[in-house]
Design an enzyme around this catalytic site. Sequence first.
Site, PDB file in Angstrom:
ATOM      1  N   TYR A   3     -29.780   6.586 -65.640  1.00  0.00           N
ATOM      2  CA  TYR A   3     -30.194   5.225 -66.050  1.00  0.00           C
ATOM      3  C   TYR A   3     -29.732   4.888 -67.465  1.00  0.00           C
ATOM      4  CZ  TYR A   3     -33.342   6.555 -62.299  1.00  0.00           C
ATOM      5  OH  TYR A   3     -33.844   7.042 -61.125  1.00  0.00           O
ATOM      6  N   TYR A   7     -42.479   5.344 -56.421  1.00  0.00           N
ATOM      7  CA  TYR A   7     -41.114   5.800 -56.678  1.00  0.00           C
ATOM      8  C   TYR A   7     -40.771   6.872 -55.656  1.00  0.00           C
ATOM      9  CZ  TYR A   7     -36.945   7.884 -58.536  1.00  0.00           C
ATOM     10  OH  TYR A   7     -35.657   8.362 -58.644  1.00  0.00           O
ATOM     11  N   ASP A  13     -45.028  11.634 -49.914  1.00  0.00           N
ATOM     12  CA  ASP A  13     -43.977  12.106 -50.806  1.00  0.00           C
ATOM     13  C   ASP A  13     -44.654  12.946 -51.881  1.00  0.00           C
ATOM     14  OD1 ASP A  13     -42.148  12.464 -52.828  1.00  0.00           O
ATOM     15  OD2 ASP A  13     -41.367  10.408 -52.771  1.00  0.00           O
ATOM     16  N   LYS A  37     -38.424  18.903 -56.303  1.00  0.00           N
ATOM     17  CA  LYS A  37     -38.639  19.179 -57.724  1.00  0.00           C
ATOM     18  C   LYS A  37     -39.015  20.635 -58.032  1.00  0.00           C
ATOM     19  CE  LYS A  37     -38.750  14.774 -59.850  1.00  0.00           C
ATOM     20  NZ  LYS A  37     -39.017  13.503 -59.200  1.00  0.00           N
TER      21      LYS A  37
HETATM   22  C1  LIG Z   1     -38.143  12.708 -58.329  1.00  0.00           C
HETATM   23  C2  LIG Z   1     -38.745  12.087 -57.133  1.00  0.00           C
HETATM   24  C3  LIG Z   1     -37.956  11.742 -56.015  1.00  0.00           C
HETATM   25  C4  LIG Z   1     -36.460  11.910 -55.989  1.00  0.00           C
HETATM   26  O1  LIG Z   1     -36.062  13.242 -56.058  1.00  0.00           O
HETATM   27  P1  LIG Z   1     -34.564  13.588 -56.546  1.00  0.00           P
HETATM   28  O2  LIG Z   1     -34.493  15.070 -56.403  1.00  0.00           O
HETATM   29  O3  LIG Z   1     -34.466  13.105 -57.958  1.00  0.00           O
HETATM   30  O4  LIG Z   1     -33.629  12.872 -55.648  1.00  0.00           O
HETATM   31  C5  LIG Z   1     -38.606  11.198 -54.930  1.00  0.00           C
HETATM   32  N1  LIG Z   1     -39.944  11.003 -54.924  1.00  0.00           N
HETATM   33  C6  LIG Z   1     -40.720  11.347 -55.966  1.00  0.00           C
HETATM   34  C7  LIG Z   1     -42.193  11.134 -55.895  1.00  0.00           C
HETATM   35  C8  LIG Z   1     -40.145  11.883 -57.111  1.00  0.00           C
HETATM   36  O5  LIG Z   1     -40.929  12.179 -58.156  1.00  0.00           O
END
Ligand SMILES: *Cc1c(COP(=O)(O)O)cnc(C)c1O
Length: 456
Positions: free
Chosen positions: A28, A159, A272, A301
Amino acid sequence: MPEAVPAGTGLVDASLAARDRGLLWHPYAPLDGPAPYAVTGAEGVRLQLESAAGERFEAVDAMSSWWAAIHGYRHPVLDAAVRDQTGKFSHVMFGGLTHEPAVRLAEQLVELAPAPLRHVFLADSGSVSVEVALKLAIQYQAAAGRRGRHRFLALRGGYHGDTFGAMSVCDPVDGMHSAFPSLPAQHFLPKPPAARWSAGQTSGGELRADPAAVAAWTAGLESAVEQHGRELAGIIVEPVLQGAGGMHVYAPECLQALRRTADEHGLLLIFDEIATGFGRTGRFFGSEWAGVVPDVMCVGKALTGGYLTLAAVLCSADAGAVITASASAAGRALLHGPTFMANPLACAVASASLDVLAGAGWQQQVRRIEAGLRESLAPAAGLASVRDVRVLGAVGVVELAGPVDVQAVTRAALEHGVWVRPFRNLVYTMPPYICSGADVAAVGAGITAAVRQVHG
Ligand SMILES: *Cc1c(COP(=O)(O)O)cnc(C)c1O
């Protein structure tokens, strides 16, 4: 051909930041954005950094390299896991082949996940795992004979990543939707009502929200699904803590309402857990705050302890069975298959990271960080520029009334020995689980001092 320059000989004297500028895109950031700091080493919870002007800093990584490096840097067990696997094979295709690191990791994930989640798809990154989860939900509806269900219900303030499908379910205002007019159109619910942690009867406390606000939000959910249910394949949310969308902690009751509504309307509920998973919020999965089990779960992550890029999609035995029973032969497979799927190095280090997590007693680690952040960030709440301070598990957030001067706060925190990467009006931390009490105190004090110095 010029001869290779051995590393560390100092023959390349232009600073890394100068060589980087205009050459590399950063997240970004414009090509001519502020110079990044160069990392010259990393060990335990500390980064060695060098500024473009050649100043050196040692700093506690208060970001865990964006939620990932939960065991810190150069962890001997994780280093050994990568080394050992490199000595066998580093990568093989996953089409028609399998290997011990992938099978073992999948077995561990299924063991750790709530019981109905039984099948694992290994993806290259969090965003890709979200794409796979969305595809899975669409394929599930088609296999169940419910055609035309291809949209999703998501939350404002959410997100889910940066690829097209993932972006489409991010907050429609902050999520870069206006820059990409071709994004699939989704439906959005308001941000769920905020919750506050309070020391409760149960160990680890509980999250409390205003019941009237929860009731109003739930009524909005029900009417949205009444209206759009027939075109929805599923619902996707980050349980309890919205991360990069604004570090918002919300009422667990909303997850219970989502579960009920998803069941009533035949929607798949996707959690997620890419940021919230592996203990970060004080529970192993964020969903445990609500006692709700999703049909599909994404993790990423911290999965590899921050060593390599890897994510996973877990789905329920039921979702797997419906897809497998699809009338269309093509529809029986999950239609995704990346080149580096189930990369053995990434799987091996992820397995090792999960072993370390269990062995180190993550509950105590996270509880210690939580207590340390509550104490060390408390003085920030008294600053004129600060609107709110909140802590959940090993996550601490200082919310300012206005936008953060990112460069100045980053620099001021570095001078106090802390690496942070603020965004919008938020200075936040999710330190490595191996932080000592003194490290956590330094993080909280460094953030508070930096905000006071720059914003008052
Ligand atoms: C970081 C994140 C993503 C994306 O993961 P990347 O490995 O950066 O593609 C998706 N959802 C959540 C909640 C995140 O924190």
